[in-house]
Design a protein around this motif. Structure first.
Motif, PDB file in Angstrom:
ATOM      1  N   VAL A   1       2.843   8.918  -7.027  1.00 10.36           N
ATOM      2  CA  VAL A   1       1.443   9.344  -6.877  1.00 10.36           C
ATOM      3  C   VAL A   1       1.389  10.866  -6.953  1.00 10.36           C
ATOM      4  O   VAL A   1       2.418  11.549  -6.967  1.00 10.36           O
ATOM      5  N   GLY A   2       0.174  11.409  -6.971  1.00  8.01           N
ATOM      6  CA  GLY A   2       0.001  12.849  -6.974  1.00  8.01           C
ATOM      7  C   GLY A   2       0.337  13.453  -5.622  1.00  8.01           C
ATOM      8  O   GLY A   2       0.277  12.786  -4.587  1.00  8.01           O
ATOM      9  N   ARG A   3       0.671  14.752  -5.624  1.00  9.19           N
ATOM     10  CA  ARG A   3       1.044  15.423  -4.387  1.00  9.19           C
ATOM     11  C   ARG A   3      -0.078  15.392  -3.368  1.00  9.19           C
ATOM     12  O   ARG A   3       0.164  15.221  -2.164  1.00  9.19           O
ATOM     13  N   SER A   4      -1.322  15.565  -3.808  1.00  8.82           N
ATOM     14  CA  SER A   4      -2.449  15.577  -2.872  1.00  8.82           C
ATOM     15  C   SER A   4      -2.609  14.233  -2.178  1.00  8.82           C
ATOM     16  O   SER A   4      -2.946  14.171  -0.992  1.00  8.82           O
TER      17      SER A   4
ATOM     18  N   SER B   1       0.829  -1.201   0.000  1.00 11.56           N
ATOM     19  CA  SER B   1       0.000   0.000   0.000  1.00 11.56           C
ATOM     20  C   SER B   1       0.866   1.255   0.000  1.00 11.56           C
ATOM     21  O   SER B   1       2.062   1.226   0.320  1.00 11.56           O
ATOM     22  N   ILE B   2       0.225   2.383  -0.341  1.00  9.65           N
ATOM     23  CA  ILE B   2       0.924   3.666  -0.317  1.00  9.65           C
ATOM     24  C   ILE B   2       1.416   3.963   1.101  1.00  9.65           C
ATOM     25  O   ILE B   2       2.523   4.475   1.293  1.00  9.65           O
ATOM     26  N   GLU B   3       0.610   3.621   2.112  1.00  9.35           N
ATOM     27  CA  GLU B   3       0.999   3.870   3.494  1.00  9.35           C
ATOM     28  C   GLU B   3       2.251   3.076   3.869  1.00  9.35           C
ATOM     29  O   GLU B   3       3.172   3.606   4.504  1.00  9.35           O
TER      30      GLU B   3
ATOM     31  N   ALA C   1      -0.130  12.046  -1.566  1.00  5.15           N
ATOM     32  CA  ALA C   1       0.949  11.947  -0.587  1.00  5.15           C
ATOM     33  C   ALA C   1       0.641  12.783   0.648  1.00  5.15           C
ATOM     34  O   ALA C   1       0.908  12.371   1.784  1.00  5.15           O
ATOM     35  N   SER C   2       0.061  13.959   0.445  1.00  5.62           N
ATOM     36  CA  SER C   2      -0.284  14.825   1.575  1.00  5.62           C
ATOM     37  C   SER C   2      -1.332  14.175   2.470  1.00  5.62           C
ATOM     38  O   SER C   2      -1.260  14.286   3.704  1.00  5.62           O
TER      39      SER C   2
END
Length: 254
Positions: A190-193, A155-157, A195-196
């Motif tokens: 991934v997009g900045r949003s 996962s991204i996390e 990641a934020s």
């Protein structure tokens, strides 16, 4: 310390790069007069795709380099980070081969440099020197394989926690990583949003905080619990193939 590597004083006089410090005294002597050290700024370009690779760069101390693969949509995706455990450019090549990826300085600081031709001439004189660089190339390939698998299944996390831990290990900073939201997004592809949002969720859990240009780690153990085991797999391979080169907190503390 192994006498073949050299005295502690002799090794510590070399640039603060674990791969260079892993060389025997005789092997490093073949390179020493050709090695220079210069400071590189974050974001500095080392190679573009297609450039002739003429210089090998060894990150020293907290410096980091990164490989970025350009894509048809105009985005660069980062593949692996390289710190004081290794080098970028011309590791095993015999001649000036073209770079495949873009290679940039991720975290600024000192980099040791040696011309590819000088390194190749030294390798021709020393089988043990060739062996060290071939082993490092094997470790770098393992990093790439592991990164490919990680991007496919985790996962991204999990990947966020992994990247932050990997950066901390290489820089030696226990509290912060000079990483922006945009840089993290590039690392993750991934997009900045997106990641934020991931960082916000980690902040809500008390694992980390952010300030302009940096990520502050509040709970390293919390990061470990959220990370995949890809860093551990890479470290284990380094220890089996090139023991003592990959930086760990245990070694730093020792």
């Amino acid at each position: 310390m192994d006498a073949r590597i050299g005295s502690t004083t002799e090794v510590e006089s070399r640039p603060a790069n674990n791969l260079l410090r892993r060389l025997s005294a005789a092997d490093y002597a073949l390179l020493a007069s050709h090695v220079s050290v210069e400071d590189c700024a974050a974001g500095q370009l080392l190679y573009n795709p297609g450039d002739d690779v003429q210089v090998v760069h060894f990150p020293c101390g907290p410096s980091l380099a990164t490989f970025l693969v350009p894509n048809e949509d105009g985005r660069d995706v980062e593949t692996i980070l390289v710190g004081r455990e290794g080098a970028v450019g011309g590791i095993v090549s015999e001649g000036y081969l073209p770079a495949y990826t873009r290679i940039c300085v991720k975290f600024g600081g000192p980099f040791a440099r040696i011309h590819v031709g000088k390194l190749e001439a030294a390798k021709a004189r020393s089988p043990s020197l060739r062996n060290i660089f071939a082993r490092y190339a094997d470790c770098m390939l393992a990093q790439i394989f592991q990164s490919t698998a990680c991007n496919a299944i985790h996962s991204i996390e999990q990947r966020t926690a992994k990247w932050i831990l990997a950066a901390m290990e290489r820089t030696g900073d226990e509290q912060s990583v000079p990483l922006t939201h945009e840089q993290l997004a590039t690392l993750l592809g991934v997009g900045r949003s997106y990641a934020s949002r991931v960082l916000q969720s980690f902040k809500a859990e008390g694992v980390l905080d952010t300030r302009r240009g940096s990520i502050l780690v509040r709970s390293r153990e919390g990061l470990r619990l959220r990370a995949c085991l890809c860093n551990d797999a890479v470290k284990m391979h380094f220890e089996e193939v090139l023991r003592g080169v990959y930086p760990t907190e245990e070694r730093e503390a020792g």
